[in-house]
Motif scaffolding. Structure first.
Motif, PDB file in Angstrom:
ATOM      1  N   VAL A 102       0.872  -1.179   0.000  1.00  0.00           N
ATOM      2  CA  VAL A 102       0.000   0.000   0.000  1.00  0.00           C
ATOM      3  C   VAL A 102       0.903   1.222   0.000  1.00  0.00           C
ATOM      4  CG1 VAL A 102      -1.804   1.264   1.213  1.00  0.00           C
ATOM      5  CG2 VAL A 102      -1.811  -1.237   1.248  1.00  0.00           C
ATOM      6  N   LEU A 103       0.903   1.966  -1.112  1.00  0.00           N
ATOM      7  CA  LEU A 103       1.837   3.074  -1.291  1.00  0.00           C
ATOM      8  C   LEU A 103       1.065   4.354  -1.603  1.00  0.00           C
ATOM      9  CD1 LEU A 103       4.368   1.169  -3.599  1.00  0.00           C
ATOM     10  CD2 LEU A 103       4.336   1.268  -1.115  1.00  0.00           C
ATOM     11  N   PHE A 104       1.163   5.312  -0.691  1.00  0.00           N
ATOM     12  CA  PHE A 104       0.512   6.610  -0.854  1.00  0.00           C
ATOM     13  C   PHE A 104       1.533   7.718  -0.603  1.00  0.00           C
ATOM     14  CE2 PHE A 104      -3.254   4.101  -0.667  1.00  0.00           C
ATOM     15  CZ  PHE A 104      -4.272   4.852  -1.240  1.00  0.00           C
ATOM     16  N   ALA A 105       2.675   7.656  -1.278  1.00  0.00           N
ATOM     17  CA  ALA A 105       3.724   8.661  -1.091  1.00  0.00           C
ATOM     18  C   ALA A 105       3.363   9.947  -1.830  1.00  0.00           C
ATOM     19  CB  ALA A 105       5.059   8.119  -1.601  1.00  0.00           C
ATOM     20  N   ALA A 137       5.366   8.288   2.655  1.00  0.00           N
ATOM     21  CA  ALA A 137       6.445   9.260   2.485  1.00  0.00           C
ATOM     22  C   ALA A 137       5.943  10.540   1.825  1.00  0.00           C
ATOM     23  CB  ALA A 137       7.569   8.651   1.643  1.00  0.00           C
ATOM     24  N   GLY A 138       6.447  11.670   2.314  1.00  0.00           N
ATOM     25  CA  GLY A 138       6.126  12.951   1.704  1.00  0.00           C
ATOM     26  C   GLY A 138       4.801  13.545   2.117  1.00  0.00           C
ATOM     27  N   SER A 164       9.481   8.625   5.166  1.00  0.00           N
ATOM     28  CA  SER A 164      10.408   9.717   4.895  1.00  0.00           C
ATOM     29  C   SER A 164       9.679  11.037   4.670  1.00  0.00           C
ATOM     30  CB  SER A 164      11.249   9.397   3.659  1.00  0.00           C
ATOM     31  OG  SER A 164      11.960   8.199   3.825  1.00  0.00           O
ATOM     32  N   HIS A 165      10.247  12.090   5.234  1.00  0.00           N
ATOM     33  CA  HIS A 165       9.779  13.459   5.016  1.00  0.00           C
ATOM     34  C   HIS A 165       8.303  13.635   5.368  1.00  0.00           C
ATOM     35  CE1 HIS A 165      13.640  14.128   3.147  1.00  0.00           C
ATOM     36  NE2 HIS A 165      13.432  13.098   2.347  1.00  0.00           N
ATOM     37  N   THR A 166       7.897  12.967   6.404  1.00  0.00           N
ATOM     38  CA  THR A 166       6.544  13.168   6.937  1.00  0.00           C
ATOM     39  C   THR A 166       6.559  14.132   8.119  1.00  0.00           C
ATOM     40  OG1 THR A 166       6.780  11.245   8.393  1.00  0.00           O
ATOM     41  CG2 THR A 166       5.781  10.874   6.235  1.00  0.00           C
ATOM     42  N   GLY A 167       7.757  14.455   8.627  1.00  0.00           N
ATOM     43  CA  GLY A 167       7.838  15.294   9.813  1.00  0.00           C
ATOM     44  C   GLY A 167       7.301  14.611  11.051  1.00  0.00           C
ATOM     45  N   LYS A 188      12.887   3.502   6.272  1.00  0.00           N
ATOM     46  CA  LYS A 188      13.231   4.845   5.816  1.00  0.00           C
ATOM     47  C   LYS A 188      12.517   5.882   6.678  1.00  0.00           C
ATOM     48  CE  LYS A 188      13.880   3.339   1.029  1.00  0.00           C
ATOM     49  NZ  LYS A 188      13.479   3.532  -0.383  1.00  0.00           N
ATOM     50  N   LEU A 189      13.318   6.619   7.444  1.00  0.00           N
ATOM     51  CA  LEU A 189      12.776   7.610   8.371  1.00  0.00           C
ATOM     52  C   LEU A 189      13.449   8.963   8.176  1.00  0.00           C
ATOM     53  CD1 LEU A 189      12.678   5.348  11.570  1.00  0.00           C
ATOM     54  CD2 LEU A 189      10.791   5.850  10.014  1.00  0.00           C
TER      55      LEU A 189
END
Length: 549
Positions: A102-105, A137-138, A164-167, A188-189
């Motif tokens: 499940v990818l929702f970047a 991510a993002g 990644s890059h979610t803050g 990936k963090l």
């Protein structure tokens, strides 16, 4: 084409990447999802999908809950409305086959939308064993993503997690991963953070971190890039990995994560981390503290790739006149590390450091670096002088296979030095085209000379890639065989270089005698002299063909 896929028994995937989908095509895709019995992969990445697509997709899946869906990837489409995403999550909970990926970047999801999707996957009991890859991510996520944490704590076969890059504040993540993330291979963090903790909570996060990293069984990739790590957190990560005897060959990215306070932890803890094979320490502003750190890195038993590029020399460069000796000392320590015959380091990345003439310390030692296989010195502004030093080293280097040199202000003279050096080098097989330097050199009016030099470089690399090494096929220990062959090549080139010098001196002497002689041009002595010169040229041709074989 898409419409007929709904009737196909052999086509089980629908992948659209980077193509804006018109409304008519979207309707055809949704119809295929409603009717297909074999569709396993739905990948609609960066297709400019509208907000209401998520709701329509949920309706299509609700009408076909028997669909054997394994992958759903809607990355890089903007869905900033939480309700449709939550509805899609509720539909996924009712599917007879739980998705594995499940990818929702980069979908502009809110924390509530992420929670809704995660809750739907959690309610589907099959997801607990099926879900292997999850990416948010993002997407800017806030602190309240408890449903995501809850899902992670129950996924027993998760292999890749990308936040990644979610803050996202990572403090609450580890308690869930201790139970559901032990099979992770990729974590990936990057671009997250650790929230400020109260005094009574100071030991909670490090303890959870150490327990997780000491318990994982398949981890291969960890990225904390651009995520500032408090000292106690960094120590917990390193000690956890040091205690773990089940993992090996890990790539650890600590770019822009450390500060001056972290150096003591790195120097004392990292030598005992045997599981790390590749380590990235870019952009950490280590400056003069880099020398003792390099000494500690040299003691890592299984480290094969080291990246210390970026702005690790930033302050030293600003005061280059006063800090020249410090830069030299750091590079001498690096030379010491890579020249040690017991070191496992095979690849060094020193890109974007802008060291200029200071890099000559490393280039001068490159010729005797017998274990180094790959070197990246791009973005260091070494110029033609540095290229000449590098060329001299390449003439006798017997181990380097890959060299990256772009963005170094190298002109046609530097490229010709490299081309001439590669005539004597039989090990270098990869030198990525220096696009920036070549473009600048061509713009300066050196087009013919630059093109000729680069063509010669490519010819030499092609020759090296085609060299046959039968010794390697007959020996099980390829490292030992490889080193033996390279030493033979080095001794051969040195010996032939000496013979070349003697031959050139003899040729020059004969040519000078012929030019100064007063004898008749048809005399026997003159004919003998010319015959000797022809024999010398043939000897050089035989020698060159022998070297290429």
């Amino acid at each position: 084409i898409v419409a007929v896929r709904q009737y196909s028994t052999w086509s089980n995937g629908l992948i659209v990447d980077g193509i804006k989908m018109a409304p008519e095509l979207v309707e055809v895709v949704l119809a295929a999802i409603r009717r297909s019995q074999w569709l396993k992969r739905i990948v609609l990445r960066n297709c400019g999908l509208q907000k209401d697509f998520i709701y329509s997709l949920g309706q299509s899946l609700a009408a076909n809950t028997a669909l054997p869906l394994q992958t759903i990837d809607l990355s890089k489409n903007v869905f900033d409305d939480k309700k449709p995403v939550q509805y899609l999550g509720s539909v996924l909970a009712k599917m007879s086959h739980a998705p594995e990926e499940v990818l929702f970047a980069d979908c502009a999801l809110s924390d509530k939308a992420a929670n809704g999707l995660a809750n739907g996957l959690f309610l589907c009991q099959l997801s607990h064993s099926a879900l292997r890859k999850l990416s948010f991510a993002g997407n800017l996520l806030k602190e309240d993503v408890n449903e995501v944490y809850n899902l992670l704590s129950h996924c027993r076969n998760m292999e890749e997690l990308d936040l990644s890059h979610t803050g996202l504040p990572l403090d609450k993540l580890w308690n869930g991963l201790k139970f559901g993330g032990l099979t992770l291979k990729t974590l990936k963090l990057a671009g997250c953070h650790f929230a400020a903790r109260k005094a009574k909570d100071l030991s909670t996060t490090p303890a959870g971190l150490k327990e997780f990293f000491s318990s994982v069984v398949a981890l291969k990739h960890i990225s904390f890039a651009d995520t500032p790590l408090p000292v106690d957190v960094l120590k917990a990560v390193l000690l956890g990995l040091a205690c773990n005897q089940q993992v090996s060959g890990i790539h650890l990215n600590l770019s822009a994560t450390c500060d001056r306070n972290s150096l003591v932890v790195l120097e004392t803890s990292i030598p005992s981390v045997c599981a790390v094979e590749s380590l990235v320490l870019r952009d950490n502003n280590f400056d003069q503290e880099l020398a003792p750190l390099l000494s500690a890195l040299g003691r890592m038993k299984n480290l094969r790739r080291l990246d210390i590029g970026g702005n690790n020399f930033q302050m030293l460069r600003r005061h280059a006149n006063k800090q020249s000796s410090t830069i030299t000392a750091i590079l001498m320590e690096l030379v010491k590390v890579i020249s040690d015959e017991e070191t496992e380091i095979r690849e060094v990345v020193l890109s974007d450091c802008k060291l200029g003439a200071h890099l000559s310390v490393l280039l001068n030692a490159l010729g005797v670096a017998s274990t180094l296989r790959s070197l990246d010195i791009s973005g260091n502004e070494i110029g033609n002088f540095g290229a000449r030093l590098m060329a001299k080293a390449l003439q006798i280097n017997s181990s380097l296979e890959t060299l990256v040199i772009d963005r170094n202000q190298i002109g046609s003279d530097g490229f010709w030095d490299l081309a001439n050096a590669l005539k004597e080098n039989v090990t270098l097989t990869s030198l990525p085209y220096p696009l920036i330097d070549a473009t600048e050199s061509l713009a300066r009016g050196d087009r013919v000379r630059t093109e000729g030099a680069l063509a010669k470089v490519e010819t030499c690399l092609f020759r090296n890639r085609g060299l046959h090494r039968p010794e390697l096929t007959a020996v099980d220990d390829s490292e030992v065989a490889y080193d033996s062959v390279q030493k033979q090549h080095t001794h051969y080139r040195l010996a032939m270089g000496s013979l070349d010098d003697e031959l050139n001196k003899a040729v020059y002497s004969v040519q000078k005698s012929l030019a100064e002689t007063s004898m008749d041009e048809n005399s026997a002595e003159v004919d003998n002299g010319r015959a000797l010169l022809e024999d010398a040229e043939r000897a050089k041709e035989v020698r060159n063909s022998h070297l290429s074989l």
